[in-house]
Design a protein around this motif. Sequence first.
Motif, short mmCIF file in Angstrom:
data_model
loop_
_atom_site.label_atom_id
_atom_site.label_comp_id
_atom_site.label_asym_id
_atom_site.label_seq_id
_atom_site.Cartn_x
_atom_site.Cartn_y
_atom_site.Cartn_z
N ARG A 37 0.86 -1.10 -0.05
CA ARG A 37 -0.03 0.16 -0.02
C ARG A 37 0.85 1.48 -0.08
N HIS A 43 -0.99 4.38 0.08
CA HIS A 43 -1.66 5.50 0.38
C HIS A 43 -1.21 6.32 1.64
N THR A 79 -9.58 10.90 2.00
CA THR A 79 -8.52 10.58 1.39
C THR A 79 -7.89 9.20 1.45
N ALA A 97 -8.43 5.21 -0.92
CA ALA A 97 -7.16 4.85 -1.35
C ALA A 97 -6.66 3.41 -0.68
N GLY A 98 -7.09 3.20 0.27
CA GLY A 98 -6.37 2.00 1.00
C GLY A 98 -7.32 1.01 1.14
N ARG A 107 -4.40 -4.14 -2.06
CA ARG A 107 -3.80 -3.15 -1.35
C ARG A 107 -3.41 -3.63 -0.08
#
Length: 340
Positions: free
Chosen positions: A2, A4, A329, A333-334, A339
């Motif tokens: 990941r 992010h 955010t 993203a995660g 991921r």
Amino acid sequence: MRTHVGYERALARVAVVVALVATAVGAPPAMAAGPAADGFAGVTALGQGGTTGGAGGAVVTATTTAQFLDYIARPEPLVVQVRGTIVLPTGTRDGMHDVASDKTIAGLGGDARLVGGGLNIGLPVDDDVISPPANAVHNVIIRNLSITGATDDLINVQMFSHHIWIDHNDFSDGDDGAVDIKRGSDFITVSWNRFHDHDKTLLLGHDDDNAAQDAGRLRVTYHHNYFDGSDQRNPRVRFGESVHVYNNYYRDNSYGVASAMNAGVVLEGNYFFSVNNPGRVDFSGDLGRMVARDNVLVECNHEIEVRGSVVEPRTYYAYTPHRAVEVPTVVPAGAGVGRV
């Protein structure tokens, strides 16, 4: 890996939790891969040192339905890697397939999928059993899988199952619940998942009359999940305390969290966008309890309902939440597959 924003913080948070547990009670065995379970799944209780899944067992790869169903039902610890798409048959149990204790079920890459059926973690229903049986299903990890199109639940956890970690999955289009947890199940974490194209998402406690099995149990952590238009039950809670709902991103839901039947929910650091009712205690059945702090509400029709006090999650484990303004955010993203 990941990349992010906040991943370094997540690693640091895991390190803090592991260090504290090691100091207090002795660290649980390491997982076969990835970070250690956090939240309630990381707590030492009921004779189980956190949630380690199939760590220490053989690593096998399932590419067919027959292989997958064989591996998840074996009695020994096993890390079951899933490659590609596995179609789960409906059969005589509406497509629900039993997972035995001490299993890690993890997708390889970003395209591992279970379709057509769901996973059952728990013994058969028995209303006469009101305390954890010695053979309760326990120590199961499910990660990095897309689960979709089930004819019943996508995942069902029942009958005093404990130490379950459901992490970094994608859930959609089930006929009933996405992840239902009920009948005395305990010490569970649902983290970094994406829920979308689904109606009744997360049920915690299935019936107003089930206090004998549920009261004093149903301790669950829900964190960093993306409720991406999933309509309701995100989650809907009866009896459980503490239920810790933190750093989740809610977008376009009819309601976020409902607490009923004297359940105790801590709602913390979440971001609600276009949610009709972010948090409710006056819902159905007896009133629940809810403590809310540091949440952000944008374009929501109602405020979060609060009532009473709740046992703090820090009574059980350490954690460091993101600021709620970071959640839109960090979480998209995660969360989900590919991921980890």
